[in-house]
Design a protein around this motif. Structure first.
Motif, PDB file in Angstrom:
ATOM      1  N   ALA A 381       0.641  -1.272   0.052  1.00  7.76           N
ATOM      2  CA  ALA A 381       0.035  -0.086   0.045  1.00  7.76           C
ATOM      3  C   ALA A 381       1.014   1.384   0.143  1.00  7.76           C
ATOM      4  O   ALA A 381       1.959   1.200   0.831  1.00  7.76           O
ATOM      5  CB  ALA A 381      -0.879  -0.074   1.205  1.00  7.76           C
ATOM      6  N   GLY A 382       0.547   2.442  -0.965  1.00  7.54           N
ATOM      7  CA  GLY A 382       1.247   3.594  -0.980  1.00  7.54           C
ATOM      8  C   GLY A 382       2.451   3.258  -1.488  1.00  7.54           C
ATOM      9  O   GLY A 382       2.976   2.319  -1.911  1.00  7.54           O
ATOM     10  N   GLY A 383       3.276   4.421  -1.893  1.00  5.86           N
ATOM     11  CA  GLY A 383       4.389   4.452  -2.824  1.00  5.86           C
ATOM     12  C   GLY A 383       5.419   5.231  -1.869  1.00  5.86           C
ATOM     13  O   GLY A 383       6.406   5.485  -2.849  1.00  5.86           O
ATOM     14  N   ASN A 384       5.320   5.706  -0.900  1.00  5.86           N
ATOM     15  CA  ASN A 384       6.220   6.419  -0.338  1.00  5.86           C
ATOM     16  C   ASN A 384       6.331   6.135   1.310  1.00  5.86           C
ATOM     17  O   ASN A 384       5.228   6.091   1.762  1.00  5.86           O
ATOM     18  CB  ASN A 384       6.105   8.169  -0.349  1.00  5.86           C
ATOM     19  CG  ASN A 384       7.119   8.977  -0.070  1.00  5.86           C
ATOM     20  OD1 ASN A 384       7.436   9.003   0.995  1.00  5.86           O
ATOM     21  ND2 ASN A 384       7.698   9.575  -1.163  1.00  5.86           N
ATOM     22  N   TYR A 385       7.542   6.030   1.813  1.00 11.44           N
ATOM     23  CA  TYR A 385       7.813   5.563   3.275  1.00 11.44           C
ATOM     24  C   TYR A 385       8.957   6.689   3.705  1.00 11.44           C
ATOM     25  O   TYR A 385       9.925   6.387   3.160  1.00 11.44           O
ATOM     26  CB  TYR A 385       8.261   4.096   3.496  1.00 11.44           C
ATOM     27  CG  TYR A 385       8.439   3.770   4.849  1.00 11.44           C
ATOM     28  CD1 TYR A 385       7.447   3.166   5.283  1.00 11.44           C
ATOM     29  CD2 TYR A 385       9.606   4.043   5.394  1.00 11.44           C
ATOM     30  CE1 TYR A 385       7.794   2.631   6.888  1.00 11.44           C
ATOM     31  CE2 TYR A 385       9.983   3.572   6.736  1.00 11.44           C
ATOM     32  CZ  TYR A 385       8.938   2.945   7.583  1.00 11.44           C
ATOM     33  OH  TYR A 385       9.105   2.458   8.539  1.00 11.44           O
ATOM     34  N   GLN A 386       8.556   7.630   4.349  1.00 14.58           N
ATOM     35  CA  GLN A 386       9.440   8.804   4.816  1.00 14.58           C
ATOM     36  C   GLN A 386      10.390   9.094   3.761  1.00 14.58           C
ATOM     37  O   GLN A 386      11.607   9.143   4.193  1.00 14.58           O
ATOM     38  CB  GLN A 386      10.172   8.044   5.852  1.00 14.58           C
ATOM     39  CG  GLN A 386       9.450   7.737   7.184  1.00 14.58           C
ATOM     40  CD  GLN A 386       9.874   7.404   8.486  1.00 14.58           C
ATOM     41  OE1 GLN A 386      11.006   7.910   8.827  1.00 14.58           O
ATOM     42  NE2 GLN A 386       9.444   6.355   9.078  1.00 14.58           N
ATOM     43  N   ILE A 388      11.271   7.662   1.031  1.00 11.74           N
ATOM     44  CA  ILE A 388      11.590   6.517   0.406  1.00 11.74           C
ATOM     45  C   ILE A 388      10.558   6.208  -0.465  1.00 11.74           C
ATOM     46  O   ILE A 388       9.489   5.717  -0.231  1.00 11.74           O
ATOM     47  CB  ILE A 388      12.309   5.573   1.073  1.00 11.74           C
ATOM     48  CG1 ILE A 388      13.293   5.881   1.929  1.00 11.74           C
ATOM     49  CG2 ILE A 388      12.676   4.012   0.389  1.00 11.74           C
ATOM     50  CD1 ILE A 388      13.757   4.848   3.143  1.00 11.74           C
ATOM     51  N   LYS A 389      10.907   5.813  -2.007  1.00 14.51           N
ATOM     52  CA  LYS A 389       9.701   5.472  -2.700  1.00 14.51           C
ATOM     53  C   LYS A 389       9.846   3.919  -3.065  1.00 14.51           C
ATOM     54  O   LYS A 389      10.870   3.404  -2.844  1.00 14.51           O
ATOM     55  CB  LYS A 389      10.152   6.049  -4.147  1.00 14.51           C
ATOM     56  CG  LYS A 389       8.977   5.964  -5.153  1.00 14.51           C
ATOM     57  CD  LYS A 389       9.209   6.892  -6.397  1.00 14.51           C
ATOM     58  CE  LYS A 389       7.855   6.788  -7.412  1.00 14.51           C
ATOM     59  NZ  LYS A 389       7.930   7.591  -8.614  1.00 14.51           N
ATOM     60  N   THR A 390       8.542   3.480  -2.959  1.00 10.43           N
ATOM     61  CA  THR A 390       8.415   1.907  -3.020  1.00 10.43           C
ATOM     62  C   THR A 390       7.838   1.730  -4.488  1.00 10.43           C
ATOM     63  O   THR A 390       7.020   2.476  -4.948  1.00 10.43           O
ATOM     64  CB  THR A 390       7.334   1.432  -2.112  1.00 10.43           C
ATOM     65  OG1 THR A 390       8.131   1.796  -0.809  1.00 10.43           O
ATOM     66  CG2 THR A 390       7.351  -0.066  -2.105  1.00 10.43           C
ATOM     67  N   MET A 391       8.348   0.734  -5.277  1.00 10.81           N
ATOM     68  CA  MET A 391       8.010   0.487  -6.597  1.00 10.81           C
ATOM     69  C   MET A 391       7.915  -0.980  -6.644  1.00 10.81           C
ATOM     70  O   MET A 391       8.897  -1.693  -5.947  1.00 10.81           O
ATOM     71  CB  MET A 391       8.759   0.977  -7.567  1.00 10.81           C
ATOM     72  CG  MET A 391       8.864   2.816  -7.642  1.00 10.81           C
ATOM     73  SD  MET A 391      10.170   3.230  -9.030  1.00 10.81           S
ATOM     74  CE  MET A 391       8.904   2.848 -10.486  1.00 10.81           C
ATOM     75  N   HIS A 392       6.982  -1.534  -7.414  1.00  8.30           N
ATOM     76  CA  HIS A 392       7.143  -2.774  -8.077  1.00  8.30           C
ATOM     77  C   HIS A 392       8.291  -3.006  -8.806  1.00  8.30           C
ATOM     78  O   HIS A 392       8.601  -2.013  -9.628  1.00  8.30           O
ATOM     79  CB  HIS A 392       5.935  -3.195  -8.722  1.00  8.30           C
ATOM     80  CG  HIS A 392       5.927  -4.786  -9.022  1.00  8.30           C
ATOM     81  ND1 HIS A 392       6.135  -5.517  -9.807  1.00  8.30           N
ATOM     82  CD2 HIS A 392       5.011  -5.807  -8.205  1.00  8.30           C
ATOM     83  CE1 HIS A 392       6.183  -6.712  -9.882  1.00  8.30           C
ATOM     84  NE2 HIS A 392       5.366  -6.953  -8.675  1.00  8.30           N
ATOM     85  N   ILE A 393       9.014  -3.994  -8.942  1.00  9.21           N
ATOM     86  CA  ILE A 393      10.244  -4.166  -9.792  1.00  9.21           C
ATOM     87  C   ILE A 393       9.988  -3.998 -11.199  1.00  9.21           C
ATOM     88  O   ILE A 393      10.476  -3.139 -12.019  1.00  9.21           O
ATOM     89  CB  ILE A 393      11.039  -5.340  -9.524  1.00  9.21           C
ATOM     90  CG1 ILE A 393      11.636  -5.457  -8.062  1.00  9.21           C
ATOM     91  CG2 ILE A 393      12.148  -5.643 -10.702  1.00  9.21           C
ATOM     92  CD1 ILE A 393      12.528  -6.841  -7.917  1.00  9.21           C
ATOM     93  N   SER A 394       8.721  -4.474 -11.677  1.00  6.51           N
ATOM     94  CA  SER A 394       8.084  -4.361 -13.082  1.00  6.51           C
ATOM     95  C   SER A 394       8.250  -2.906 -13.607  1.00  6.51           C
ATOM     96  O   SER A 394       8.473  -2.350 -14.441  1.00  6.51           O
ATOM     97  CB  SER A 394       7.323  -5.057 -13.534  1.00  6.51           C
ATOM     98  OG  SER A 394       5.930  -4.677 -12.635  1.00  6.51           O
ATOM     99  N   ASP A 395       7.716  -1.933 -12.598  1.00  5.28           N
ATOM    100  CA  ASP A 395       7.675  -0.736 -13.054  1.00  5.28           C
ATOM    101  C   ASP A 395       8.908   0.130 -12.758  1.00  5.28           C
ATOM    102  O   ASP A 395       9.043   0.951 -13.797  1.00  5.28           O
ATOM    103  CB  ASP A 395       6.539   0.057 -11.578  1.00  5.28           C
ATOM    104  CG  ASP A 395       5.106  -0.519 -11.839  1.00  5.28           C
ATOM    105  OD1 ASP A 395       4.612  -0.649 -12.825  1.00  5.28           O
ATOM    106  OD2 ASP A 395       4.443  -0.754 -10.816  1.00  5.28           O
TER     107      ASP A 395
END
Length: 402
Positions: A381-386, A388-395
């Motif tokens: 859930a979400g794409g940012n953590y303090q 830090i960007k969270t992404m699926h590896i394929s993206d």
């Protein structure tokens, strides 16, 4: 031919400049086809066919051209005062080819493109005879984006997350994505590429007698992709199998595997001390299918091969890539290109708060403003953590933002 514009456009940006364009990479990664694509582009630009000269030194047609003198004499017959575009494929089969290319650049109005697949293309002679006169282009097997393009020519493409799993298992050699193959058929093709590289570019060229020793080192490295180890680690492993080998011999074999473009060495970088470390390096493969064709597929290899895929993508995009060391923690990748820098952690999945804290916490301990990523393959859930960007590896592999 299925276009690979990333390479063609990059190489053609140096058209008609006083530099030899040298394309290097593992066997069957597509170098010869890229040369053909460049030839077609030149024709589209109005260059007459008679001013485009092509040689493939893997062909028996040119089997007798083995010396610099013979090569120069052959090429000279086709060169005039008009600008000529010269394409020399697998040129390493001709000894002292660098002298010939250097002389042609001095004696004629030529634009030269060459390819090669082994250590002769990285030898000191290139620097000696072509200092300041050449540009090297590293060619890799298909990227994830290129893989999707290839598949669209013969098959329906499913969700990119599903396709990532197929790409990881089947690898990126162009030859295995020209039509639908089963995994077994793919690994048969890739194993042939592997064998021809090992036995032609390494064993025969270096007159290696202890082939079994080399193969055991290969299997150890393939089984330890993404892990730090040293030559002494391999020596101890072989001694446990009653095979004695010294560290220098191990390093020699590893260098030969690098020179044949089967392996890529990833050094460690001390973030706090701002220096490269000379021990406990990592090695990654030219293609994930190498591992599966040699060792077979196992689910526990997925995390390491995801790292391998991201590592190669960063190289394709021109980054220098290192393993990061921060105190007692490890950052999977530091990628640097000119003034740009990225920090990357890769997690197949994050199933607990402890794992989340470990993956994100390491990046939060780096106190600068460069982009930081956690790449994963599970649902989140979400794409940012303090910050830090969270992404699926394929993206991430398909993104144009870095």
């Amino acid at each position: 031919m299925i276009d690979r514009p990333m390479y063609v456009e990059r190489i053609l940006s140096y058209k008609d400049t006083p530099f030899v364009k040298i394309l290097t990479g593992v066997r069957r990664c597509g170098k010869s086809t890229i040369l053909k694509m460049i030839v077609e582009k030149l024709k589209e630009q109005g260059i007459p066919t008679e001013r485009i000269i092509q040689y493939n030194f893997d062909s028996l047609e040119y089997d007798e051209i083995k010396t610099a003198k013979a090569l120069y004499a052959e090429l000279k017959k086709h060169l005039t005062k008009d600008k000529t575009y010269l394409f020399l494929d697998e040129i390493q089969e001709v000894s002292s080819w660098e002298k010939v290319v250097n002389s042609l650049m001095l004696d004629f109005d030529v634009d030269i493109y060459v390819t090669g697949s082994n250590s002769r293309m990285m030898s000191s002679e290139i620097s000696t005879y072509l200092t300041g006169r050449y540009i090297n282009f590293s060619i890799y097997p298909l990227s994830f984006s290129e893989y999707l393009t290839f598949r669209k020519h013969f098959s329906d493409v499913s969700d990119k997350k599903i396709e990532l799993g197929k790409y990881l298992r089947l690898g990126g050699f162009p030859a295995v994505h020209l039509r639908e193959y089963t995994p077994e058929e793919v690994y048969t093709i890739v194993k042939d590429i592997y064998n021809s590289t090992i036995y032609t570019d390494i064993v025969q060229r270096n007159q290696i007698r202890k082939v079994d020793q080399l193969e055991r080192i290969v299997r150890f490295v393939f089984d330890n992709v993404g892990r730090t180890f040293s030559a002494s680690s391999i020596s101890k492993y072989l001694k446990s199998e009653n095979r004695s080998i010294d560290n220098e011999t191990v390093y020699s074999y590893l260098n030969k595997l690098e020179n044949a473009y089967i392996l890529h060495r990833c050094s460690r970088y001390d973030i706090q001390g701002k220096e490269l470390l000379k021990t406990q390096e990592k090695f990654y493969l030219a293609d994930s299918a190498f591992r599966y064709s040699v060792l077979g597929y196992t689910p526990d290899s997925i995390a390491a091969m995801l790292e391998n895929i991201v590592y190669l993508e960063l190289l394709r995009r021109g980054y220098d890539v290192f393993v990061g060391k921060l105190n007692n923690s490890e950052i999977d990748f530091i990628a640097a290109k000119q003034e740009n820098k990225l920090y990357i952690q890769i997690a197949q999945e994050i199933g607990s708060p402890q794992t989340e804290q470990r993956e994100y916490g390491h990046l939060l301990d780096i106190h600068d403003n460069y982009p930081k990523y956690v790449l994963r393959t599970d649902t989140f859930a979400g794409g940012n953590y303090q910050g830090i960007k969270t992404m699926h590896i394929s993206d991430f592999l398909l993104s144009n933002e870095y």
